[in-house]
Design a protein around this motif. Structure first.
Motif, PDB file in Angstrom:
ATOM      1  N   ILE A 391       0.847  -1.190   0.000  1.00 41.25           N
ATOM      2  CA  ILE A 391       0.000   0.000   0.000  1.00 41.25           C
ATOM      3  C   ILE A 391       0.882   1.239   0.000  1.00 41.25           C
ATOM      4  CG2 ILE A 391      -1.799   1.275   1.212  1.00 41.25           C
ATOM      5  CD1 ILE A 391      -2.643  -1.414   2.448  1.00 41.25           C
ATOM      6  N   PHE A 392       0.586   2.132  -0.940  1.00 39.42           N
ATOM      7  CA  PHE A 392       1.306   3.390  -1.054  1.00 39.42           C
ATOM      8  C   PHE A 392       0.324   4.500  -0.679  1.00 39.42           C
ATOM      9  CE2 PHE A 392       2.995   0.232  -3.885  1.00 39.42           C
ATOM     10  CZ  PHE A 392       4.370   0.337  -3.726  1.00 39.42           C
ATOM     11  N   PRO A 393       0.493   5.090   0.483  1.00 41.71           N
ATOM     12  CA  PRO A 393      -0.552   5.943   1.067  1.00 41.71           C
ATOM     13  C   PRO A 393      -1.038   7.093   0.204  1.00 41.71           C
ATOM     14  CG  PRO A 393       1.121   5.426   2.689  1.00 41.71           C
ATOM     15  CD  PRO A 393       1.643   4.925   1.376  1.00 41.71           C
ATOM     16  N   THR A 394      -0.158   7.730  -0.585  1.00 43.39           N
ATOM     17  CA  THR A 394      -0.575   8.922  -1.349  1.00 43.39           C
ATOM     18  C   THR A 394      -0.278   8.784  -2.832  1.00 43.39           C
ATOM     19  OG1 THR A 394       1.558   9.988  -0.939  1.00 43.39           O
ATOM     20  CG2 THR A 394      -0.228  10.409   0.655  1.00 43.39           C
ATOM     21  N   ALA A 395      -0.012   7.576  -3.294  1.00 41.70           N
ATOM     22  CA  ALA A 395       0.464   7.390  -4.671  1.00 41.70           C
ATOM     23  C   ALA A 395      -0.627   7.532  -5.722  1.00 41.70           C
ATOM     24  CB  ALA A 395       1.128   6.023  -4.815  1.00 41.70           C
ATOM     25  N   ASP A 396      -1.894   7.415  -5.309  1.00 40.63           N
ATOM     26  CA  ASP A 396      -2.996   7.521  -6.270  1.00 40.63           C
ATOM     27  C   ASP A 396      -3.596   8.926  -6.194  1.00 40.63           C
ATOM     28  OD1 ASP A 396      -5.002   7.090  -8.080  1.00 40.63           O
ATOM     29  OD2 ASP A 396      -6.216   5.838  -6.751  1.00 40.63           O
ATOM     30  N   GLU A 397      -2.846   9.906  -6.745  1.00 37.92           N
ATOM     31  CA  GLU A 397      -3.269  11.301  -6.732  1.00 37.92           C
ATOM     32  C   GLU A 397      -3.668  11.740  -5.326  1.00 37.92           C
ATOM     33  OE1 GLU A 397      -6.323  11.667  -9.680  1.00 37.92           O
ATOM     34  OE2 GLU A 397      -4.926  11.472 -11.356  1.00 37.92           O
ATOM     35  N   GLY A 398      -2.808  11.426  -4.383  1.00 41.56           N
ATOM     36  CA  GLY A 398      -3.030  11.801  -2.994  1.00 41.56           C
ATOM     37  C   GLY A 398      -3.799  10.789  -2.185  1.00 41.56           C
ATOM     38  N   LYS A 399      -4.330   9.787  -2.833  1.00 45.19           N
ATOM     39  CA  LYS A 399      -5.091   8.748  -2.140  1.00 45.19           C
ATOM     40  C   LYS A 399      -4.261   7.462  -2.075  1.00 45.19           C
ATOM     41  CE  LYS A 399      -8.327   9.050  -5.157  1.00 45.19           C
ATOM     42  NZ  LYS A 399      -9.580   8.809  -5.936  1.00 45.19           N
ATOM     43  N   VAL A 435      11.726   4.998 -10.317  1.00 44.56           N
ATOM     44  CA  VAL A 435      12.126   5.586 -11.606  1.00 44.56           C
ATOM     45  C   VAL A 435      11.197   6.717 -12.026  1.00 44.56           C
ATOM     46  CG1 VAL A 435      13.159   3.416 -12.347  1.00 44.56           C
ATOM     47  CG2 VAL A 435      10.805   3.940 -13.019  1.00 44.56           C
ATOM     48  N   GLY A 436       9.972   6.730 -11.508  1.00 47.73           N
ATOM     49  CA  GLY A 436       9.010   7.764 -11.851  1.00 47.73           C
ATOM     50  C   GLY A 436       8.023   7.302 -12.907  1.00 47.73           C
ATOM     51  N   ALA A 437       6.745   7.536 -12.647  1.00 44.87           N
ATOM     52  CA  ALA A 437       5.703   7.132 -13.598  1.00 44.87           C
ATOM     53  C   ALA A 437       5.866   7.835 -14.935  1.00 44.87           C
ATOM     54  CB  ALA A 437       4.321   7.426 -13.013  1.00 44.87           C
ATOM     55  N   LYS A 438       6.345   9.075 -14.900  1.00 41.57           N
ATOM     56  CA  LYS A 438       6.544   9.815 -16.142  1.00 41.57           C
ATOM     57  C   LYS A 438       7.581   9.132 -17.020  1.00 41.57           C
ATOM     58  CE  LYS A 438       7.724  14.380 -17.967  1.00 41.57           C
ATOM     59  NZ  LYS A 438       8.136  15.770 -17.634  1.00 41.57           N
ATOM     60  N   ALA A 439       8.644   8.624 -16.412  1.00 43.50           N
ATOM     61  CA  ALA A 439       9.680   7.927 -17.181  1.00 43.50           C
ATOM     62  C   ALA A 439       9.130   6.655 -17.818  1.00 43.50           C
ATOM     63  CB  ALA A 439      10.867   7.600 -16.279  1.00 43.50           C
ATOM     64  N   VAL A 440       8.259   5.944 -17.094  1.00 42.40           N
ATOM     65  CA  VAL A 440       7.654   4.725 -17.638  1.00 42.40           C
ATOM     66  C   VAL A 440       6.742   5.060 -18.815  1.00 42.40           C
ATOM     67  CG1 VAL A 440       6.167   2.747 -17.142  1.00 42.40           C
ATOM     68  CG2 VAL A 440       7.786   3.561 -15.417  1.00 42.40           C
ATOM     69  N   ALA A 441       5.900   6.089 -18.653  1.00 42.40           N
ATOM     70  CA  ALA A 441       4.983   6.482 -19.728  1.00 42.40           C
ATOM     71  C   ALA A 441       5.762   6.944 -20.953  1.00 42.40           C
ATOM     72  CB  ALA A 441       4.056   7.592 -19.233  1.00 42.40           C
ATOM     73  N   GLU A 442       6.803   7.724 -20.739  1.00 38.54           N
ATOM     74  CA  GLU A 442       7.604   8.211 -21.863  1.00 38.54           C
ATOM     75  C   GLU A 442       8.326   7.065 -22.558  1.00 38.54           C
ATOM     76  OE1 GLU A 442      10.113  11.171 -20.141  1.00 38.54           O
ATOM     77  OE2 GLU A 442       8.603  12.776 -20.342  1.00 38.54           O
ATOM     78  N   MET A 443       8.768   6.089 -21.804  1.00 37.69           N
ATOM     79  CA  MET A 443       9.432   4.930 -22.397  1.00 37.69           C
ATOM     80  C   MET A 443       8.462   4.149 -23.278  1.00 37.69           C
ATOM     81  SD  MET A 443      12.105   3.100 -22.898  1.00 37.69           S
ATOM     82  CE  MET A 443      13.293   3.700 -21.682  1.00 37.69           C
ATOM     83  N   ALA A 444       7.231   3.942 -22.808  1.00 33.56           N
ATOM     84  CA  ALA A 444       6.236   3.232 -23.611  1.00 33.56           C
ATOM     85  C   ALA A 444       6.002   3.941 -24.939  1.00 33.56           C
ATOM     86  CB  ALA A 444       4.927   3.120 -22.836  1.00 33.56           C
ATOM     87  N   VAL A 456       0.783   8.040 -14.662  1.00 37.85           N
ATOM     88  CA  VAL A 456       0.343   7.775 -13.287  1.00 37.85           C
ATOM     89  C   VAL A 456       1.010   6.493 -12.815  1.00 37.85           C
ATOM     90  CG1 VAL A 456      -1.857   8.968 -13.566  1.00 37.85           C
ATOM     91  CG2 VAL A 456      -1.694   6.539 -14.146  1.00 37.85           C
ATOM     92  N   ASN A 457       1.053   6.277 -11.512  1.00 32.64           N
ATOM     93  CA  ASN A 457       1.770   5.122 -10.968  1.00 32.64           C
ATOM     94  C   ASN A 457       1.239   3.794 -11.494  1.00 32.64           C
ATOM     95  OD1 ASN A 457       3.830   6.216  -9.130  1.00 32.64           O
ATOM     96  ND2 ASN A 457       2.090   7.123  -8.067  1.00 32.64           N
ATOM     97  N   SER A 458      -0.068   3.719 -11.699  1.00 27.99           N
ATOM     98  CA  SER A 458      -0.648   2.452 -12.163  1.00 27.99           C
ATOM     99  C   SER A 458      -0.300   2.138 -13.611  1.00 27.99           C
ATOM    100  CB  SER A 458      -2.170   2.477 -12.000  1.00 27.99           C
ATOM    101  OG  SER A 458      -2.741   3.519 -12.787  1.00 27.99           O
ATOM    102  N   VAL A 459       0.417   3.044 -14.290  1.00 28.77           N
ATOM    103  CA  VAL A 459       0.806   2.784 -15.676  1.00 28.77           C
ATOM    104  C   VAL A 459       1.583   1.479 -15.782  1.00 28.77           C
ATOM    105  CG1 VAL A 459       2.957   4.114 -15.494  1.00 28.77           C
ATOM    106  CG2 VAL A 459       1.910   3.766 -17.733  1.00 28.77           C
TER     107      VAL A 459
END
Length: 667
Positions: A391-399, A435-444, A456-459
């Motif tokens: 569980i990541f307390p704030t990883a889902d846009e603060g949730k 690594v950052g969700a942005k890096a994952v999205a950009e890599m895709a 977003v993290n769930s990417v």
């Protein structure tokens, strides 16, 4: 006396019209053809096509030498027995026709026009019935005979004349009425077609008696002209009218896919190709100008793809399946967009391009996070904790963001490569935090996913909707050592004269990630097949891939490759529905039915391929780091990135709090 006056007036008219220039002929409408890979340039024709595109007219042009002799004889006998003798007109025939028109004799049939005059009327003039038009028709016929040989005129006429059923010309007519090439026409078939020239709307299936009368009349005329013996004419007339006649189609269609291609999913391919052609050339060219379209689709591979999908998904209530396969040069060699084009025209392989929305990719997105991780200098031997739930307390846009492993399995502390083989969600969720969700999205996106990817993290768990083609493209970049090649399906387009209108040429190649990064990912993904969640996809050839499943098993994927071919497979229902209890499985995952489909197709595809290995990165020493090689020893000679200095961090466990939402299941 009246006839003599008419002939005199014709002579006066000819003298005046001799000074009239022959107008430019209207360019005839011609059907366009689509052919598969293997058909040589300049060779796409009515015999090699898998689909045709036409507007209201269906036409295939033949040369005079290609015209069947029996058809020439039938038409000359029926329409103009002295064709090879006159200079373009029959003065007495014209006089008779003019007299009937001027005297308004009722019920008289227009006659007297030679084949040359008929061609002039078809090509240069309107169909109005006036004295001036008839005189101009005759004068232009004479001019035409001075410009062209008899054979050239007859060739043009037999390619232009309308036979009904949307068929213009002899070749189209033979196929429309008998389902054969014109070269196979026999006497009674040619006679039936010749009889239709004067009444093309009187289809033989609805006007059988009239069609029989006309056919037998043409056969008698052929005998009178010496083309048939009395016995041959008698035998031809004895054949029933409907002996070889095919039913009249219920309606015309702009696209006709050959039955053999339809059976292996060709309708979905043809529709996508049609859309591309219309966007590039416009409807007028696509439907009317007889273009020849050469695809990259391999006929044998397409059959194998269809066999793999329908062979695995063989139960009445099974989900749908889609497959896209791309070779090492970006050519789309096989595509299964769906199972029944008549009931659903949505092409699952194309996502939004195919009329759908795409589907979540599940854990097949994890290699994009892995690539970003490696690119940032991390080792695939870095160790993470992979508990059953994280569980990541704030990883889902603060949730809170709650992530579960498949079947709540606690994997303990595992290195990244092993966590990839076992598709550990909780490990990859932490990796994405690093690594950052942005890096994952950009890599895709960099690798080839064309659909929008939200950073977003769930990417990392494949929550974005993508197409099967997207996933095949992105994984092919790994297969090509980090070189992205935009896939294509149209190799070449020619005009009816052979002029090249479009050529794909050599596709652009862009090094979007380093060979070291791509090949490191490949080595990890090999372990998915040899010892991880994708063992059902194991081939005799060196291969790599990744399984993927989404929340509640609504979508299941397997995407994998050899160094020559990349193939993506998706399985799911049109309306996202949990795939439970299918084929005796508790739930369909990427490692079950999709992996079975992938292996069935790829085993056939790679059977004749040469063995290959991933290139040696360190060409100077040929050194391979044995600690980072996934799976059993192979001929692969890839040098992988060394681990970063210092021990790998193991992130601390987070406190347990209530789960607010589910996350996609692993592959």
């Amino acid at each position: 006396m009246g006839v003599l006056l008419l002939v005199a007036s014709m002579g006066f008219g000819f003298a005046l019209l001799e000074r009239v220039e022959l107008p430019k002929a209207v360019t005839p409408v011609e059907t366009s053809f689509i052919c598969l890979a293997g058909v040589a340039d300049g060779g796409c024709d009515i015999n090699s096509k898998v689909a045709s595109l036409s507007g209201q007219e269906n036409r295939t042009t033949l040369t005079y030498e290609q015209m069947p002799k029996v058809m020439i004889q039938a038409v000359i006998s029926a329409e103009d027995r002295d064709f090879f003798k006159h200079n373009g007109i029959d003065p007495f025939g014209i006089a008779r026709a003019l007299y009937r028109d001027l005297s308004k004799t009722s019920g008289a049939r227009q006659g007297g026009s030679t084949i040359t005059q008929q061609y002039v009327k078809l090509t240069y003039l309107t169909s109005e019935r006036t004295l001036s038009r008839k005189l101009k028709e005759a004068a232009l016929a004479v001019k035409l005979e001075r410009k062209f040989t008899k054979q050239q005129i007859l060739e043009r006429y037999l390619n232009e004349v309308y036979f009904g059923r949307g068929a213009y010309g002899v070749e189209a007519a033979a196929r429309a009425y008998f389902g054969i090439a014109s070269s196979r026409l026999n006497v009674e078939q040619a006679a039936l077609l010749a009889g239709l020239i004067r009444a093309p709307l009187d289809d033989p299936t609805t006007h059988a008696a009239e069609a029989l009368r006309r056919r037998d009349g043409v056969i008698n005329a052929m005998a009178d002209a010496g083309y048939l013996s009395p016995g041959e004419a008698r035998d031809a007339k004895a054949v029933p009218l409907d002996a070889t006649l095919v039913p009249k189609p219920e309606r015309a269609n702009n696209v006709r896919v050959e039955p053999g291609f339809t059976e292996v999913g060709g309708d979905y391919i043809t529709e996508w190709v049609r859309q591309q052609l219309v966007a590039r050339f416009g409807e007028a060219v696509v439907y009317n100008k007889g273009i020849r379209v050469y695809l990259t689709i391999n006929g044998e591979a397409q059959k194998n793809a269809n066999h793999a999908v329908v062979g695995v998904l063989d139960q009445p209530n099974d989900p749908a399946g889609s497959l896209v396969s791309i070779d090492e040069n970006g050519r789309i060699i096989a595509m299964i967009g769906g199972q029944n084009f008549a009931t659903s025209k949505v092409n699952y392989a194309l996502g939004r391009l195919g009329g759908g929305s795409g589907r979540p990719a599940g854990s097949t997105f994890k290699p994009f996070a892995l690539a970003a991780f490696v690119e940032q200098g991390n080792s695939v031997k870095s160790v993470y904790e992979a508990p059953a739930q994280r569980i990541f307390p704030t990883a889902d846009e603060g949730k809170p963001w709650v992530v579960d492993n498949f079947e709540n399995e606690d994997l303990g502390n595992v290195p990244v490569d092993e966590g990839t083989w076992r598709s550990a969600n909780t490990l990859y969720a932490q990796l994405t935090q690093d690594v950052g969700a942005k890096a994952v999205a950009e890599m895709a996106t960099r690798l080839g996913v064309s659909a929008p990817v939200k950073p977003v993290n769930s990417v990392v768990l494949g929550t974005n909707d993508v197409s099967v083609l997207d996933m095949a493209t992105a994984f092919s970049t790994f297969a090509n050592h980090g070189v992205k090649i935009d896939p294509y399906i149209i190799r070449r387009v020619e005009g009816p004269d052979g002029k090249v209108l479009f050529s794909a040429g050599e596709p652009s190649r862009n090094q979007v990630v380093s060979p070291e990064v791509a090949d490191t990912v490949t080595n990890v993904l090999r372990g998915v097949i040899t010892k991880g969640s994708g063992t059902r996809a194991l081939l005799k050839k060196v291969s790599a891939g990744k399984t993927g499943s989404t929340d509640k098993n609504k979508d299941a994927w397997f995407v994998g490759y050899t160094c020559h071919t990349t193939t993506a497979v998706w399985v799911g229902y049109d309306t996202p529905t949990p795939m439970l209890g299918i084929h005796g499985l508790k739930a369909v995952t990427g490692g079950s039915l999709p992996a079975n489909i992938w292996r069935s197709f790829m085993a056939a595809k790679t059977a004749g391929e040469s063995k290959c290995s991933y290139r040696n990165i360190d060409a100077g020493t040929n050194r391979v780091n044995p600690l980072l090689v996934a799976g059993p020893p192979t001929t692969t000679t890839t040098t992988l990135l060394p681990p970063p200095p210092g021990p790998a961090a193991v992130p601390p466990a987070q406190p347990s709090i209530p789960q607010p939402q589910p996350s996609p299941a692993p592959g």
